[in-house]
Design a protein around this motif. Structure first.
Motif, PDB file in Angstrom:
ATOM      1  N   GLU A  16    -118.814 -83.516  96.609  1.00 47.86           N
ATOM      2  CA  GLU A  16    -119.546 -82.286  96.884  1.00 47.86           C
ATOM      3  C   GLU A  16    -119.194 -81.264  95.815  1.00 47.86           C
ATOM      4  OE1 GLU A  16    -118.626 -80.981 100.821  1.00 47.86           O
ATOM      5  OE2 GLU A  16    -119.407 -82.808 101.726  1.00 47.86           O
ATOM      6  N   VAL A  17    -120.202 -80.564  95.338  1.00 51.18           N
ATOM      7  CA  VAL A  17    -120.049 -79.525  94.323  1.00 51.18           C
ATOM      8  C   VAL A  17    -120.613 -78.239  94.912  1.00 51.18           C
ATOM      9  CG1 VAL A  17    -120.732 -78.795  92.007  1.00 51.18           C
ATOM     10  CG2 VAL A  17    -120.350 -81.217  92.471  1.00 51.18           C
ATOM     11  N   GLU A  18    -119.900 -77.142  94.746  1.00 47.98           N
ATOM     12  CA  GLU A  18    -120.402 -75.846  95.211  1.00 47.98           C
ATOM     13  C   GLU A  18    -120.208 -74.838  94.093  1.00 47.98           C
ATOM     14  OE1 GLU A  18    -119.743 -72.642  98.812  1.00 47.98           O
ATOM     15  OE2 GLU A  18    -118.845 -74.621  98.960  1.00 47.98           O
ATOM     16  N   ILE A  19    -121.308 -74.503  93.414  1.00 46.50           N
ATOM     17  CA  ILE A  19    -121.252 -73.553  92.298  1.00 46.50           C
ATOM     18  C   ILE A  19    -122.482 -72.657  92.331  1.00 46.50           C
ATOM     19  CG2 ILE A  19    -119.899 -75.060  90.788  1.00 46.50           C
ATOM     20  CD1 ILE A  19    -122.487 -75.671  89.287  1.00 46.50           C
ATOM     21  N   GLU A  20    -122.421 -71.572  91.591  1.00 45.85           N
ATOM     22  CA  GLU A  20    -123.547 -70.673  91.461  1.00 45.85           C
ATOM     23  C   GLU A  20    -124.411 -71.148  90.295  1.00 45.85           C
ATOM     24  OE1 GLU A  20    -123.779 -66.024  90.581  1.00 45.85           O
ATOM     25  OE2 GLU A  20    -122.514 -66.580  92.288  1.00 45.85           O
ATOM     26  N   LEU A  21    -125.709 -71.358  90.544  1.00 46.50           N
ATOM     27  CA  LEU A  21    -126.647 -71.821  89.532  1.00 46.50           C
ATOM     28  C   LEU A  21    -127.823 -70.872  89.432  1.00 46.50           C
ATOM     29  CD1 LEU A  21    -127.005 -75.624  90.447  1.00 46.50           C
ATOM     30  CD2 LEU A  21    -125.789 -74.681  88.492  1.00 46.50           C
ATOM     31  N   ASP A  22    -128.418 -70.798  88.265  1.00 47.71           N
ATOM     32  CA  ASP A  22    -129.684 -70.094  88.100  1.00 47.71           C
ATOM     33  C   ASP A  22    -130.788 -71.067  88.476  1.00 47.71           C
ATOM     34  OD1 ASP A  22    -128.748 -67.596  87.190  1.00 47.71           O
ATOM     35  OD2 ASP A  22    -128.437 -68.414  85.191  1.00 47.71           O
ATOM     36  N   GLY A  39    -137.379 -81.282  94.772  1.00 52.54           N
ATOM     37  CA  GLY A  39    -137.542 -80.878  93.376  1.00 52.54           C
ATOM     38  C   GLY A  39    -136.257 -80.297  92.809  1.00 52.54           C
ATOM     39  N   LEU A  40    -135.561 -79.502  93.607  1.00 54.09           N
ATOM     40  CA  LEU A  40    -134.294 -78.914  93.165  1.00 54.09           C
ATOM     41  C   LEU A  40    -133.255 -80.008  92.935  1.00 54.09           C
ATOM     42  CD1 LEU A  40    -132.577 -76.456  92.529  1.00 54.09           C
ATOM     43  CD2 LEU A  40    -132.114 -76.220  94.977  1.00 54.09           C
ATOM     44  N   ARG A  41    -133.207 -81.006  93.816  1.00 53.70           N
ATOM     45  CA  ARG A  41    -132.289 -82.131  93.633  1.00 53.70           C
ATOM     46  C   ARG A  41    -132.595 -82.869  92.330  1.00 53.70           C
ATOM     47  NH1 ARG A  41    -133.850 -85.628  97.474  1.00 53.70           N
ATOM     48  NH2 ARG A  41    -135.110 -86.592  95.890  1.00 53.70           N
ATOM     49  N   ASP A  42    -133.872 -83.143  92.070  1.00 57.54           N
ATOM     50  CA  ASP A  42    -134.256 -83.824  90.832  1.00 57.54           C
ATOM     51  C   ASP A  42    -133.896 -82.987  89.611  1.00 57.54           C
ATOM     52  OD1 ASP A  42    -135.233 -85.890  92.381  1.00 57.54           O
ATOM     53  OD2 ASP A  42    -137.339 -85.253  92.189  1.00 57.54           O
ATOM     54  N   TRP A  43    -134.105 -81.690  89.700  1.00 58.86           N
ATOM     55  CA  TRP A  43    -133.766 -80.786  88.596  1.00 58.86           C
ATOM     56  C   TRP A  43    -132.256 -80.804  88.336  1.00 58.86           C
ATOM     57  CZ3 TRP A  43    -130.698 -76.381  88.765  1.00 58.86           C
ATOM     58  CH2 TRP A  43    -130.686 -75.610  87.605  1.00 58.86           C
ATOM     59  N   ALA A  44    -131.450 -80.743  89.396  1.00 57.54           N
ATOM     60  CA  ALA A  44    -129.992 -80.772  89.246  1.00 57.54           C
ATOM     61  C   ALA A  44    -129.538 -82.102  88.656  1.00 57.54           C
ATOM     62  CB  ALA A  44    -129.310 -80.525  90.592  1.00 57.54           C
ATOM     63  N   GLU A  45    -130.217 -83.184  89.013  1.00 60.61           N
ATOM     64  CA  GLU A  45    -129.908 -84.515  88.472  1.00 60.61           C
ATOM     65  C   GLU A  45    -130.132 -84.556  86.956  1.00 60.61           C
ATOM     66  OE1 GLU A  45    -129.031 -88.649  88.661  1.00 60.61           O
ATOM     67  OE2 GLU A  45    -129.063 -87.316  90.374  1.00 60.61           O
ATOM     68  N   GLU A  46    -131.176 -83.906  86.505  1.00 58.52           N
ATOM     69  CA  GLU A  46    -131.545 -83.914  85.083  1.00 58.52           C
ATOM     70  C   GLU A  46    -130.770 -82.887  84.259  1.00 58.52           C
ATOM     71  OE1 GLU A  46    -135.743 -83.353  85.046  1.00 58.52           O
ATOM     72  OE2 GLU A  46    -136.121 -85.204  86.157  1.00 58.52           O
ATOM     73  N   ASN A  47    -130.292 -81.831  84.877  1.00 59.91           N
ATOM     74  CA  ASN A  47    -129.584 -80.743  84.183  1.00 59.91           C
ATOM     75  C   ASN A  47    -128.125 -80.751  84.595  1.00 59.91           C
ATOM     76  OD1 ASN A  47    -131.891 -79.109  82.864  1.00 59.91           O
ATOM     77  ND2 ASN A  47    -132.619 -79.578  84.916  1.00 59.91           N
TER      78      ASN A  47
END
Length: 72
Positions: A16-22, A39-47
């Motif tokens: 588990e990761v808990e951080i502040e993201l834009d 979509g947010l999960r896919d975006w986090a996977e790619e970035n």
């Protein structure tokens, strides 16, 4: 007889990761709430900018020996 064995392993973990993201606006509704979790999960996977952060929780799910490299 005791031997020193060097081998390669593969570990699968769950973390588990808990951080502040834009978060990009594409994933937010007009109130600023997340409206597209997939979509947010896919975006986090790619970035992977978050990947170097400390993990809140990590647990090893499996460990597999891939190859014995050396024995002496």
């Amino acid at each position: 007889m005791k031997k020193t064995v060097k081998f390669e392993v593969e570990r699968t973990t769950h973390a588990e990761v808990e951080i502040e993201l834009d978060v990009p606006d594409d994933f937010l509704d007009e109130d600023g709430e997340v409206c597209d979790e997939d979509g947010l999960r896919d975006w986090a996977e790619e970035n992977h900018d978050w990947a170097s952060q400390d993990l809140v929780f990590e647990s090893i799910q499996s460990t597999e020996v891939l190859d014995v490299m050396n024995t002496y």
